[in-house]
Design a protein around this motif. Sequence first.
Motif, mmCIF file in Angstrom:
data_model
loop_
_atom_site.group_PDB
_atom_site.id
_atom_site.type_symbol
_atom_site.label_atom_id
_atom_site.label_comp_id
_atom_site.label_asym_id
_atom_site.label_seq_id
_atom_site.Cartn_x
_atom_site.Cartn_y
_atom_site.Cartn_z
ATOM 1 N N SER A 18 12.112 45.456 6.579
ATOM 2 C CA SER A 18 11.318 46.436 5.856
ATOM 3 C C SER A 18 10.831 47.452 6.888
ATOM 4 O O SER A 18 10.435 47.066 7.997
ATOM 5 C CB SER A 18 10.121 45.750 5.196
ATOM 6 O OG SER A 18 9.168 46.713 4.812
ATOM 7 N N PRO A 19 10.824 48.742 6.564
ATOM 8 C CA PRO A 19 10.337 49.728 7.533
ATOM 9 C C PRO A 19 8.906 49.442 7.995
ATOM 10 O O PRO A 19 8.542 49.753 9.129
ATOM 11 C CB PRO A 19 10.403 51.051 6.765
ATOM 12 C CG PRO A 19 11.429 50.821 5.713
ATOM 13 C CD PRO A 19 11.335 49.362 5.348
ATOM 14 N N ASP A 20 8.106 48.821 7.153
ATOM 15 C CA ASP A 20 6.727 48.485 7.530
ATOM 16 C C ASP A 20 6.661 47.395 8.588
ATOM 17 O O ASP A 20 5.665 47.273 9.295
ATOM 18 C CB ASP A 20 5.941 48.023 6.297
ATOM 19 C CG ASP A 20 5.845 49.109 5.236
ATOM 20 O OD1 ASP A 20 5.913 50.304 5.593
ATOM 21 O OD2 ASP A 20 5.703 48.761 4.048
ATOM 22 N N ALA A 21 7.721 46.596 8.693
ATOM 23 C CA ALA A 21 7.740 45.482 9.634
ATOM 24 C C ALA A 21 8.352 45.853 10.980
ATOM 25 O O ALA A 21 8.352 45.050 11.904
ATOM 26 C CB ALA A 21 8.502 44.303 9.032
ATOM 27 N N VAL A 22 8.862 47.063 11.108
ATOM 28 C CA VAL A 22 9.519 47.503 12.334
ATOM 29 C C VAL A 22 8.479 48.171 13.236
ATOM 30 O O VAL A 22 7.748 49.066 12.803
ATOM 31 C CB VAL A 22 10.668 48.485 12.017
ATOM 32 C CG1 VAL A 22 11.299 49.008 13.284
ATOM 33 C CG2 VAL A 22 11.704 47.808 11.149
ATOM 34 N N THR A 23 8.427 47.735 14.483
ATOM 35 C CA THR A 23 7.443 48.305 15.408
ATOM 36 C C THR A 23 7.907 49.633 16.001
ATOM 37 O O THR A 23 7.097 50.393 16.511
ATOM 38 C CB THR A 23 7.142 47.330 16.564
ATOM 39 O OG1 THR A 23 8.367 47.008 17.222
ATOM 40 C CG2 THR A 23 6.485 46.065 16.029
ATOM 41 N N TYR A 24 9.200 49.892 15.941
ATOM 42 C CA TYR A 24 9.730 51.119 16.516
ATOM 43 C C TYR A 24 10.767 51.705 15.576
ATOM 44 O O TYR A 24 11.675 51.007 15.131
ATOM 45 C CB TYR A 24 10.373 50.840 17.885
ATOM 46 C CG TYR A 24 11.238 51.970 18.378
ATOM 47 C CD1 TYR A 24 10.665 53.100 18.948
ATOM 48 C CD2 TYR A 24 12.619 51.918 18.252
ATOM 49 C CE1 TYR A 24 11.464 54.154 19.391
ATOM 50 C CE2 TYR A 24 13.422 52.961 18.689
ATOM 51 C CZ TYR A 24 12.839 54.074 19.257
ATOM 52 O OH TYR A 24 13.614 55.115 19.675
ATOM 53 N N LEU A 25 10.621 52.969 15.252
ATOM 54 C CA LEU A 25 11.643 53.730 14.533
ATOM 55 C C LEU A 25 11.979 54.935 15.393
ATOM 56 O O LEU A 25 11.166 55.362 16.219
ATOM 57 C CB LEU A 25 11.117 54.185 13.165
ATOM 58 C CG LEU A 25 11.045 53.109 12.077
ATOM 59 C CD1 LEU A 25 10.277 53.619 10.864
ATOM 60 C CD2 LEU A 25 12.430 52.655 11.670
ATOM 61 N N PRO A 26 13.150 55.513 15.217
ATOM 62 C CA PRO A 26 13.506 56.666 16.050
ATOM 63 C C PRO A 26 12.552 57.841 15.805
ATOM 64 O O PRO A 26 11.901 57.927 14.769
ATOM 65 C CB PRO A 26 14.933 56.997 15.613
ATOM 66 C CG PRO A 26 15.088 56.384 14.284
ATOM 67 C CD PRO A 26 14.177 55.206 14.235
ATOM 68 N N ASP A 27 12.519 58.736 16.764
ATOM 69 C CA ASP A 27 11.637 59.892 16.664
ATOM 70 C C ASP A 27 12.127 60.908 15.645
ATOM 71 O O ASP A 27 13.330 61.019 15.378
ATOM 72 C CB ASP A 27 11.522 60.592 18.036
ATOM 73 C CG ASP A 27 10.821 59.716 19.057
ATOM 74 O OD1 ASP A 27 9.981 58.902 18.644
ATOM 75 O OD2 ASP A 27 11.124 59.855 20.250
ATOM 76 N N GLY A 28 11.189 61.666 15.122
ATOM 77 C CA GLY A 28 11.463 62.869 14.360
ATOM 78 C C GLY A 28 12.331 62.722 13.139
ATOM 79 O O GLY A 28 12.129 61.869 12.292
ATOM 80 N N SER A 29 13.327 63.589 13.080
ATOM 81 C CA SER A 29 14.112 63.737 11.864
ATOM 82 C C SER A 29 14.946 62.499 11.528
ATOM 83 O O SER A 29 15.227 62.257 10.363
ATOM 84 C CB SER A 29 15.008 64.972 11.955
ATOM 85 O OG SER A 29 15.943 64.826 12.993
ATOM 86 N N MET A 30 15.327 61.700 12.506
ATOM 87 C CA MET A 30 16.119 60.504 12.191
ATOM 88 C C MET A 30 15.333 59.567 11.279
ATOM 89 O O MET A 30 15.880 59.024 10.320
ATOM 90 C CB MET A 30 16.548 59.756 13.452
ATOM 91 C CG MET A 30 17.853 60.194 14.058
ATOM 92 S SD MET A 30 19.265 60.343 12.931
ATOM 93 C CE MET A 30 19.413 58.706 12.275
ATOM 94 N N THR A 31 14.069 59.376 11.553
ATOM 95 C CA THR A 31 13.255 58.515 10.687
ATOM 96 C C THR A 31 13.173 59.107 9.294
ATOM 97 O O THR A 31 13.266 58.382 8.298
ATOM 98 C CB THR A 31 11.850 58.310 11.282
ATOM 99 O OG1 THR A 31 11.988 57.586 12.512
ATOM 100 C CG2 THR A 31 10.960 57.527 10.339
ATOM 101 N N GLU A 32 13.022 60.428 9.197
ATOM 102 C CA GLU A 32 12.989 61.073 7.879
ATOM 103 C C GLU A 32 14.283 60.808 7.121
ATOM 104 O O GLU A 32 14.260 60.537 5.919
ATOM 105 C CB GLU A 32 12.785 62.577 8.034
ATOM 106 C CG GLU A 32 11.421 62.966 8.563
ATOM 107 C CD GLU A 32 11.345 64.460 8.875
ATOM 108 O OE1 GLU A 32 12.097 65.243 8.252
ATOM 109 O OE2 GLU A 32 10.543 64.822 9.747
ATOM 110 N N TRP A 33 15.413 60.888 7.799
ATOM 111 C CA TRP A 33 16.707 60.650 7.157
ATOM 112 C C TRP A 33 16.865 59.186 6.771
ATOM 113 O O TRP A 33 17.360 58.869 5.694
ATOM 114 C CB TRP A 33 17.844 61.092 8.075
ATOM 115 C CG TRP A 33 18.064 62.569 8.030
ATOM 116 C CD1 TRP A 33 17.338 63.531 8.679
ATOM 117 C CD2 TRP A 33 19.058 63.262 7.286
ATOM 118 N NE1 TRP A 33 17.828 64.768 8.384
ATOM 119 C CE2 TRP A 33 18.886 64.640 7.531
ATOM 120 C CE3 TRP A 33 20.083 62.850 6.455
ATOM 121 C CZ2 TRP A 33 19.698 65.612 6.962
ATOM 122 C CZ3 TRP A 33 20.902 63.818 5.883
ATOM 123 C CH2 TRP A 33 20.700 65.179 6.136
#
Length: 187
Positions: A18-33
């Motif tokens: 789940s995105p809420d369980a991830v401590t790190y997501l990529p920066d900027g637009s990649m996370t939006e995509w």
Amino acid sequence: MSVTSLSFPYGESIQWFSPDAVTYLPDGSMTEWILAPGSLTARLKALGLGFEVRVLGEGFIAAGDEQMSAPWVREVLLCLGGIPWVFARTLVPTSLLNQCQAELMGLGDKPLGELLFSDPRFIPGRIEVASFNNCSRLAQLAASLSQTVTGPLWGRRRYFGFGHDELTVCEMFLPAAVTALSDRNQA
């Protein structure tokens, strides 16, 4: 291009979160995509770079003697300007395929996203995320497409309800997409 349905990278063990369980997501637009609730197909087409679908393979994938319950699998590359940006894999349970066989098996080079977001029988559900390192089979796929992996690759898995059944779509962003989206974000 040396990609075949047998070289599909999803066969490795992937942990989706789940995105809420991830401590790190990529920066900027990649996370939006990755977390965008709408159609990835529509977002890619909106870039105006010449969208196309390249079908790598589709068919039933059986594990052992379970041919009767084998899911139908469709693997494609979503390309912009002739360059693969996204590797997508769809898993359809037999029970759902029996209800929508003509629509799903007759897609050819049409994007599945257009069907999923235009047919009210499909209900978009939760999104899960995963990252892939440069030793993964997804990185090997990227290399076979002449794309160099310089950092983690990200993907998302989305569920679409259809009555009592559920179809799964996995979309993995290839290095060309990562670079282009990063460049767009910096411009």
